[in-house]
Design an enzyme around this catalytic site. Structure first.
Site, PDB file in Angstrom:
ATOM      1  N   CYS A 139       0.835  -1.215   0.000  1.00 39.15           N
ATOM      2  CA  CYS A 139       0.000   0.000   0.000  1.00 39.15           C
ATOM      3  C   CYS A 139       0.864   1.257   0.000  1.00 39.15           C
ATOM      4  O   CYS A 139       0.529   2.255  -0.654  1.00 39.15           O
ATOM      5  CB  CYS A 139      -0.900   0.022   1.228  1.00 39.15           C
TER       6      CYS A 139
HETATM    7  C1  BEZ Z   1       0.546  -4.604   1.889  1.00 35.60           C
HETATM    8  O1  BEZ Z   1       0.169  -3.487   1.579  1.00 35.60           O
HETATM    9  O2  BEZ Z   1       1.735  -4.919   1.828  1.00 35.60           O
HETATM   10  C2  BEZ Z   1      -0.432  -5.631   2.352  1.00 35.60           C
HETATM   11  C3  BEZ Z   1      -1.534  -5.250   3.086  1.00 35.60           C
HETATM   12  C4  BEZ Z   1      -2.420  -6.242   3.528  1.00 35.60           C
HETATM   13  C5  BEZ Z   1      -2.194  -7.562   3.234  1.00 35.60           C
HETATM   14  C6  BEZ Z   1      -1.099  -7.927   2.453  1.00 35.60           C
HETATM   15  C7  BEZ Z   1      -0.198  -6.959   2.015  1.00 35.60           C
END
Ligand code: BEZ
Length: 208
Positions: free
Chosen positions: A45
């Site tokens: 994210c």
């Molecule tokens: C991420 O943004 O890295 C992420 C967020 C939730 C679950 C898996 C990855």
């Protein structure tokens, strides 16, 4: 509620990192790129928020306003934006919707309970100035989106609207486009005096 291409995008009020908004008023007469992500302070994210901020000029050139969402609070978003700016070498200016009670995430079917009961998957809605949903995409939590594709599809939608054409597989701006079968040869000759190529009666291409 599932939201489909051609639907009027559901309106809502929300707190965001840029203050409260009414979604339809906020879109105004521009396009919107509305995208959800699972959570603040997570790696994938962080890169997606950074990429969107880095592409501010490219979105503005296309008259598109980005707006993010996760099921976190404004305070959390604001703290996280500092990390995004720091690690992705950018200045994030677009709003991020706070949706701690999942009201909007549920309204937009961003919660996929077999994946997570509380965090949104990576949904994308491209919305036009008439508030009509023009594209939906859903990505899993562990795969970051391709922002070249986001810009490409916006270019294809906007060119399609202005020139009444369709775009072929893997099209990128500058390449030949398709004359839809609903346009007769006579009308195509008027619309495209430069001429066009007929591979099949239903498959005609033109250079713009
Ligand atoms: C991420 O943004 O890295 C992420 C967020 C939730 C679950 C898996 C990855």
């Amino acid at each position: 509620m599932s939201i489909r291409i051609g639907d009027i995008t559901p309106d809502f009020t929300a707190e965001t990192t840029n203050g409260p908004i009414q979604f339809h008023d906020w879109i105004g007469d521009q396009w919107a790129f509305f995208f959800s992500h699972p959570a603040d302070f997570t790696p994938v994210c962080t890169t997606e928020m950074g990429r969107t901020a880095q592409l501010a000029e490219q979105f503005a050139e296309r008259n598109v306003k980005p707006i993010g969402l996760s099921t976190d609070s404004v305070d959390e978003h604001n703290k996280w934006i500092e990390d995004v700016n720091d690690t992705q070498n950018t200045v994030l200016k677009f709003p991020i919707v706070a949706d701690a009670d999942l009201k909007i995430a549920k309204m937009y079917d961003m919660i996929h309970p077999n994946e997570s009961e509380t965090a949104a998957v990576r949904s994308v809605f491209i919305i036009d100035p008439n508030k009509k949903v023009r594209l939906t995409l859903t990505y899993p939590m562990n795969v970051g989106r391709n922002f070249d594709e986001i810009l490409r599809v916006i270019d294809a939608l906007q060119l399609g609207d202005s020139k009444k054409i369709a775009t072929p597989a893997d099209w990128v701006p500058g390449q030949d486009v398709i004359i839809p079968p609903s346009v007769s040869d006579a009308d195509a000759q008027k619309a495209f005096p430069q001429g066009f190529t007929t591979l099949r009666p239903y498959l005609r291409t033109v250079k713009l």
